[in-house]
Design an enzyme around this catalytic site. Structure first.
Site, PDB file in Angstrom:
ATOM      1  N   ASP A  83       3.654  -5.661   3.488  1.00 16.69           N
ATOM      2  CA  ASP A  83       3.515  -4.899   4.527  1.00 16.69           C
ATOM      3  C   ASP A  83       3.670  -5.323   5.983  1.00 16.69           C
ATOM      4  O   ASP A  83       3.606  -5.697   6.852  1.00 16.69           O
ATOM      5  CB  ASP A  83       1.621  -5.194   4.592  1.00 16.69           C
ATOM      6  CG  ASP A  83       0.888  -3.615   5.108  1.00 16.69           C
ATOM      7  OD1 ASP A  83       1.547  -2.537   5.331  1.00 16.69           O
ATOM      8  OD2 ASP A  83       0.049  -3.648   4.934  1.00 16.69           O
ATOM      9  N   HIS A 127       1.049  -1.048  -0.208  1.00 16.14           N
ATOM     10  CA  HIS A 127      -0.154  -0.300  -0.004  1.00 16.14           C
ATOM     11  C   HIS A 127       1.083   1.142   0.393  1.00 16.14           C
ATOM     12  O   HIS A 127       1.817   1.000   0.679  1.00 16.14           O
ATOM     13  CB  HIS A 127      -0.858  -0.045   1.193  1.00 16.14           C
ATOM     14  CG  HIS A 127      -0.891   0.246   2.276  1.00 16.14           C
ATOM     15  ND1 HIS A 127      -0.665   1.585   3.169  1.00 16.14           N
ATOM     16  CD2 HIS A 127      -0.259  -1.590   3.324  1.00 16.14           C
ATOM     17  CE1 HIS A 127       0.093   0.772   4.308  1.00 16.14           C
ATOM     18  NE2 HIS A 127      -0.066  -0.288   4.895  1.00 16.14           N
ATOM     19  N   HIS A 169       2.619   3.461  13.310  1.00 13.77           N
ATOM     20  CA  HIS A 169       1.810   4.581  13.700  1.00 13.77           C
ATOM     21  C   HIS A 169       2.277   5.521  13.812  1.00 13.77           C
ATOM     22  O   HIS A 169       0.882   6.521  14.727  1.00 13.77           O
ATOM     23  CB  HIS A 169       0.621   3.850  13.166  1.00 13.77           C
ATOM     24  CG  HIS A 169      -0.231   3.467  12.207  1.00 13.77           C
ATOM     25  ND1 HIS A 169      -2.030   2.676  12.697  1.00 13.77           N
ATOM     26  CD2 HIS A 169       0.299   2.970  11.226  1.00 13.77           C
ATOM     27  CE1 HIS A 169      -2.105   2.076  11.645  1.00 13.77           C
ATOM     28  NE2 HIS A 169      -1.280   1.931  10.995  1.00 13.77           N
ATOM     29  N   GLU A 172      -5.211   1.274   1.686  1.00 10.78           N
ATOM     30  CA  GLU A 172      -5.421   0.748   2.977  1.00 10.78           C
ATOM     31  C   GLU A 172      -5.375   0.736   4.513  1.00 10.78           C
ATOM     32  O   GLU A 172      -6.178   0.849   5.005  1.00 10.78           O
ATOM     33  CB  GLU A 172      -4.243   0.230   2.899  1.00 10.78           C
ATOM     34  CG  GLU A 172      -3.641  -1.302   3.521  1.00 10.78           C
ATOM     35  CD  GLU A 172      -3.653  -1.327   5.109  1.00 10.78           C
ATOM     36  OE1 GLU A 172      -3.211  -2.683   5.347  1.00 10.78           O
ATOM     37  OE2 GLU A 172      -3.243  -0.277   5.440  1.00 10.78           O
ATOM     38  N   ASP A 189       5.500   1.621   7.382  1.00  7.95           N
ATOM     39  CA  ASP A 189       4.189   0.322   7.284  1.00  7.95           C
ATOM     40  C   ASP A 189       3.598   1.996   5.990  1.00  7.95           C
ATOM     41  O   ASP A 189       3.167   2.722   6.474  1.00  7.95           O
ATOM     42  CB  ASP A 189       3.665   1.383   8.010  1.00  7.95           C
ATOM     43  CG  ASP A 189       2.125   0.725   8.378  1.00  7.95           C
ATOM     44  OD1 ASP A 189       1.450  -0.138   6.860  1.00  7.95           O
ATOM     45  OD2 ASP A 189       1.424   0.701   8.650  1.00  7.95           O
TER      46      ASP A 189
HETATM   47 ZN   LIG Z   1       0.424  -1.115   5.926  1.00  7.22          ZN
END
Ligand SMILES: [Zn+2]
Length: 503
Positions: A336, A263, A434, A307, A275
């Site tokens: 991923d 993604h 994240h 995604e 990520d």
């Molecule tokens: Zn991811």
């Protein structure tokens, strides 16, 4: 897809019309059939880092300093991918498939009770709220029944335990009972609840999430203290215009397609270089190096948008394929997060030996290919959950065999994993998962290199041999009822990376 297909068909017909030329393509071409070790050697850590730096500098050149779907940083990512592919001449036909949808661009929350601030996360797609000193009510059970919401809930911030039904269901019942907002407390010790309403939802109360420990403490406190909550939630939800990028190789049998995907978007917190910058560049560099070779199977690379908002780009792409087109995909490989700093060397559990979910015929063989790859390097490896919570989900749900490599996200590293892979026990596999810190410095170079060369190995093995010895695709009629049921379950799974907890 349709445009690209008909264009290449027309070109093919035109070439065949020229005397003597049609039969010469492509088998007499001067470039060699892809060779495994050569392709692996051609994928270098230097080139991978150059791509990673390119993605990061593009993110950091924008106000958001991220690559969230529809943002300037994300558009620059798409432009980078397409320009890298364009530099390969006509080796790939590149389709930029437009996609439009609502995504949350920004979210912020402040939650306090009796003047004490609690760590909290906004529920994705929550309406905004500004609540100053309202009573905190405790919803009994798990808040999945209207009866759980008594008259006392009206004009309060309702504290609801996570589990059993969706956040949206609970927030709808709470709003109907007159709650000003809801706070979900976790049912497992994994930090604050990161929930989602699963899209723009009418009639839901504004929502946030807190940890299990904080939830239990507040419930205990409520028995002998009057609790007063203040809550501010600000989310920015926008309809964005974005795109998937799909590159299709020039050579190879179009009825036997090897498909690889990653993604292209990040979350809003940071540039998302692990990520999923890592998967993005792992397949990109493989695509670049592959252009020196011919393949016996057609190879497609997909860079999926949105995604993080719930597999939206890949789901859309798969929805545009006919059953016939889907049956031509022999295998979909997903990458991923392949450079997590506190990594494991993972491969999706396609044979179900660890987690019990067996993929369509071929998924097991692909897992074994990756196991043997790690073993050939003398490396330990482990199966990771094959639950469809990344962009392979929509392919899996359509009966396509799937596989992939996975270095881990927010799973806590066990002492057993430390013995196998080194690293630090008791912290998650990507401590910057994240977060703003998911930048180039967050990548583990060893893991990135091993997994990227693993991508090259899979491409050379399958596309070089035209899937010799690989199980044929099962026709849709042959898929058992159980598999179809499993497919539906898989589709409902949340994405692995985004807001991973719908219930
Ligand atoms: Zn991811």
């Amino acid at each position: 897809m349709q445009t690209t297909r008909s264009l290449s068909l027309r070109l093919g017909a035109a070439l065949l019309a020229l005397p003597g030329l049609g039969a010469a393509l492509p088998s007499n071409c001067s470039i060699p059939i892809v060779r495994d070790q050569e392709l692996q050697d051609a994928v270098t850590i230097e080139a991978l880092y150059a791509h990673a730096e390119a993605l990061q500098s593009r993110a950091y050149s924008t106000p958001g300093r991220n690559r969230v779907t529809g943002s300037e940083g994300h558009n620059l990512t798409i432009e980078y991918i397409t320009s890298q592919l364009a530099a390969l001449g006509d080796y790939y036909s590149v389709e930029v498939q437009p996609w439009t949808g609502a995504t949350q661009q920004f979210g912020e929350i402040a939650f306090s009770v009796n003047g004490v601030e609690y760590e909290a996360a906004d529920v994705e797609f929550s309406p905004n709220a500004t609540i100053s000193e309202a009573p905190l009510s405790i919803v009994p059970n798990v808040g999945c029944e209207a009866a759980d919401f008594t008259a006392e809930v009206a004009d309060t911030v309702a504290l609801i335990h996570r589990g059993s039904c969706t956040f949206a269901q609970k927030a709808t019942l709470a709003r109907a009972a007159g709650a000003l907002a809801v706070i979900f407390w976790n049912n497992e010790p994994a930090g604050v609840v990161q929930g989602t309403y699963g899209g723009v939802a009418e009639g839901v109360a504004a929502g946030g999430g807190i940890s299990q420990a904080d939830g239990e403490a507040l419930v205990a406190l409520s028995s002998n203290t009057t609790l007063t909550a203040s809550l501010t939630i600000t989310t920015v939800i926008e309809t964005v215009f974005s795109a998937n990028v799909i590159a299709t190789s020039k050579y190879g049998d179009p009825d036997n397609i090897l498909f690889l995907g990653a993604h292209s978007d990040s979350v809003s917190a940071g540039p998302g270089i692990n990520d999923d910058g890592s998967g993005t560049i792992g397949i990109l560099e493989t695509a670049i190096q592959l252009s020196k070779y011919r393949t016996r199977s057609k190879v497609k690379f997909g860079w999926w948008t949105a995604e993080e908002a719930g597999l939206l780009g890949s789901e859309y792409y798969v929805s545009t394929l006919t059953e016939e087109e889907l049956l031509k995909i022999r295998l979909y490989l997903n990458f991923d997060m392949i450079a997590s700093p506190n990594f494991i060397l993972g491969h999706y559990d396609g044979d179900g030996s660890e987690f019990g979910e067996v993929g369509p015929a071929g998924s097991a063989e692909t897992e074994h290919l990756f196991e043997e790859y790690y073993e050939s390097l003398g490396l330990n490896h482990t199966a990771t959950e094959f639950n469809g919570r990344s962009d392979y989900g929509p392919f899996l749900a359509s009966g396509v065999p799937c596989g992939g490599l996975d270095a881990g996200a927010d799973e806590v590293k066990t002492p057993e994993w430390v013995e196998m892979f080194g690293g630090t026990a008791g912290i998650i596999l990507d401590p910057n998962y994240h977060q703003a810190g998911d930048n180039v410095d967050n990548l583990n170079p060893f893991c990135l290199e091993v997994m990227s060369k693993g991508i090259a190995h899979a491409v050379a093995t399958y596309a070089g041999s035209a899937f010799a010895g690989y199980p044929p695709r099962e026709s849709p009629e042959k898929r058992s009822v159980e598999q179809k049921l499993q497919k539906k379950t898989t589709l409902r799974q949340p994405p692995h990376n985004a807001f991973p907890v719908p219930i």
